[in-house]
Design an enzyme around this catalytic site. Structure first.
Site, PDB file in Angstrom:
ATOM      1  N   SER A 222       1.379  -9.468  10.888  1.00 51.68           N
ATOM      2  CA  SER A 222       0.756  -8.450  10.038  1.00 51.68           C
ATOM      3  C   SER A 222      -0.757  -8.547  10.191  1.00 51.68           C
ATOM      4  CB  SER A 222       1.161  -8.679   8.583  1.00 51.68           C
ATOM      5  OG  SER A 222       0.254  -8.030   7.716  1.00 51.68           O
TER       6      SER A 222
ATOM      7  N   GLU B  50       0.172  -0.184  16.530  1.00 50.58           N
ATOM      8  CA  GLU B  50      -0.624   0.987  16.108  1.00 50.58           C
ATOM      9  C   GLU B  50      -1.575   1.426  17.230  1.00 50.58           C
ATOM     10  OE1 GLU B  50      -2.760   0.737  12.315  1.00 50.58           O
ATOM     11  OE2 GLU B  50      -4.213   2.132  13.162  1.00 50.58           O
TER      12      GLU B  50
ATOM     13  N   CYS C  26       0.872  -1.182   0.000  1.00 54.63           N
ATOM     14  CA  CYS C  26       0.000   0.000   0.000  1.00 54.63           C
ATOM     15  C   CYS C  26       0.909   1.232   0.000  1.00 54.63           C
ATOM     16  CB  CYS C  26      -0.846  -0.017   1.267  1.00 54.63           C
ATOM     17  SG  CYS C  26       0.186   0.025   2.748  1.00 54.63           S
TER      18      CYS C  26
ATOM     19  N   HIS D  30      -1.240  -4.370  19.766  1.00 58.27           N
ATOM     20  CA  HIS D  30      -0.731  -4.019  18.437  1.00 58.27           C
ATOM     21  C   HIS D  30      -0.072  -2.642  18.521  1.00 58.27           C
ATOM     22  CE1 HIS D  30      -0.588  -2.873  14.202  1.00 58.27           C
ATOM     23  NE2 HIS D  30      -0.643  -4.167  13.928  1.00 58.27           N
TER      24      HIS D  30
HETATM   25  S1  SF4 Z   1      -2.749   2.434   7.325  1.00 58.65           S
HETATM   26 FE1  SF4 Z   1      -1.322   0.705   7.139  1.00 58.65          FE
HETATM   27  S2  SF4 Z   1      -2.228  -0.645   5.618  1.00 58.65           S
HETATM   28 FE2  SF4 Z   1      -3.266   1.344   5.448  1.00 58.65          FE
HETATM   29  S3  SF4 Z   1      -2.172   2.505   3.861  1.00 58.65           S
HETATM   30 FE3  SF4 Z   1      -1.229   3.020   5.817  1.00 58.65          FE
HETATM   31  S4  SF4 Z   1       0.469   1.564   6.094  1.00 58.65           S
HETATM   32 FE4  SF4 Z   1      -0.888   0.747   4.513  1.00 58.65          FE
END
Ligand code: SF4
Length: 328
Positions: free
Chosen positions: A232, A136, A22, A134
């Site tokens: 992931s 994030e 991405c 996670h």
């Molecule tokens: S949030 Fe994560 S999966 Fe979505 S575009 Fe950004 S890096 Fe890629």
């Protein structure tokens, strides 16, 4: 279409598109590569830059050193923060150690951080839907720990308590299952009818697009192979989505050689896709592996064309520009 030739053996592959890299992953990997070129090795990277074994090994071979925390980085050295984002205290720690920090957080994760800060400033209770532990989620929750509660799946909806049911908003991790998140929100709304939604989707375009195409191909597949690493989130979700959508089996592999021949026994149609942190060379290796086992008929199923790109972090671009000017 793919680079694998077709020859009509009766065994076929449905290849999902979009798949793989991405915009946020591409930017994060390029950030490390450009930093290595500009400053020279070693470059320290806090956490895996993206959750993919192959990418991490490749960057390590080029001189990147992956660490868990800033304390492992020598004072004054350069450190890159991963695509998953970090809590504000991580920037503070870097400053205290005089580290040169380059932030490779995906701009779509940064967007969720901004939402969290804004709603916290307005004194909302924030229900952050995401997976406990996670990176994030840790980063986003760190923006406003006093205001954020984690909701890890629909069953967690019953456990939350809020101060004022009129002032609650939900936000989410970017890489969740779209369907499961809707289910979680529906459960939350049973208890909190005035629950507000994020101003725009937090689950990112790449996650939704990869899930959407997998849903299209899964009902026709005896087995779906997802290329991606176990840590992931979006790759793991793709296996779940494939199974929910009707694939008879689904497996996650980092590399083609991990495919067990037993998975293919009796299969007529194999679906192939990859998570957002996976370079396409790994998918091509899977296609070669399948072709060697008679799956030579490959059809690419496209449900979206992605053109989004993100520019490199400002701090890196500034130094690249200065280096280019110095060479003139
Ligand atoms: S949030 Fe994560 S999966 Fe979505 S575009 Fe950004 S890096 Fe890629």
């Amino acid at each position: 279409m793919t680079e694998v030739e077709t020859s009509g053996t009766g065994k076929r592959v449905l290849l999902a598109k979009p798949r793989g890299y991405c915009a946020g992953v591409d930017r994060a990997v390029q950030t490390v590569e450009e930093a290595l070129k500009l400053y020279g090795a070693p470059i320290y990277v806090r956490k895996q830059i993206v959750h993919n074994k192959h990418v991490v090994r490749t960057l390590e071979a080029q001189g990147a050193i992956f660490v868990e925390e800033n304390e492992e980085v020598p004072e004054g050295a350069t450190v890159i923060f991963s695509a998953h984002g970090v809590a504000p205290e991580v920037y503070e720690q870097a400053k205290a150690r005089s580290l040169k920090a380059i932030d490779a957080t995906c701009p779509l994760v940064t967007k969720v951080h901004q939402e969290a800060k804004r709603f916290a400033a307005e004194d909302y209770d924030i229900l952050l839907i995401g997976h406990e532990g996670h990176e994030e989620v840790i980063g986003t929750a760190g923006e406003a720990p006093a205001h954020i509660q984690l909701v890890d799946g629909p069953d967690d909806a019953d456990k939350i308590t809020v101060r004022d049911p009129n002032k609650v908003v939900w936000l989410s991790q970017t890489t969740l299952s779209v369907d499961e998140t809707l289910e979680t929100v529906a459960r939350l709304k049973q208890r909190l009818p005035l629950l507000q939604s994020p101003p725009s989707d937090d689950i990112c375009y790449a996650t939704s697009n990869r899930q959407h195409v997998v849903k299209e191909i899964a009902p026709d597949c005896d087995v779906v192979i997802v290329v991606g690493s176990r840590n992931s989130s979006n790759s793991v979700r793709l296996v779940e989505v494939a199974l929910d959508a009707g694939a008879r089996a689904g497996h996650l592999v980092d590399f083609a050689h991990e495919i067990d021949d037993a998975w293919l026994a009796g299969a007529g149609t194999v679906g192939v896709t990859s998570g957002a942190s996976v370079p396409d060379e790994l998918v091509q290796q899977v296609l070669v592996h399948l072709a060697e086992r008679g799956f030579t008929d490959v059809e690419e199923i496209t449900t979206a064309n992605e053109r989004l790109t993100f520019s490199l972090p400002q701090e890196l671009k500034r130094d690249m520009k200065a280096a280019a000017a110095a060479r003139r």
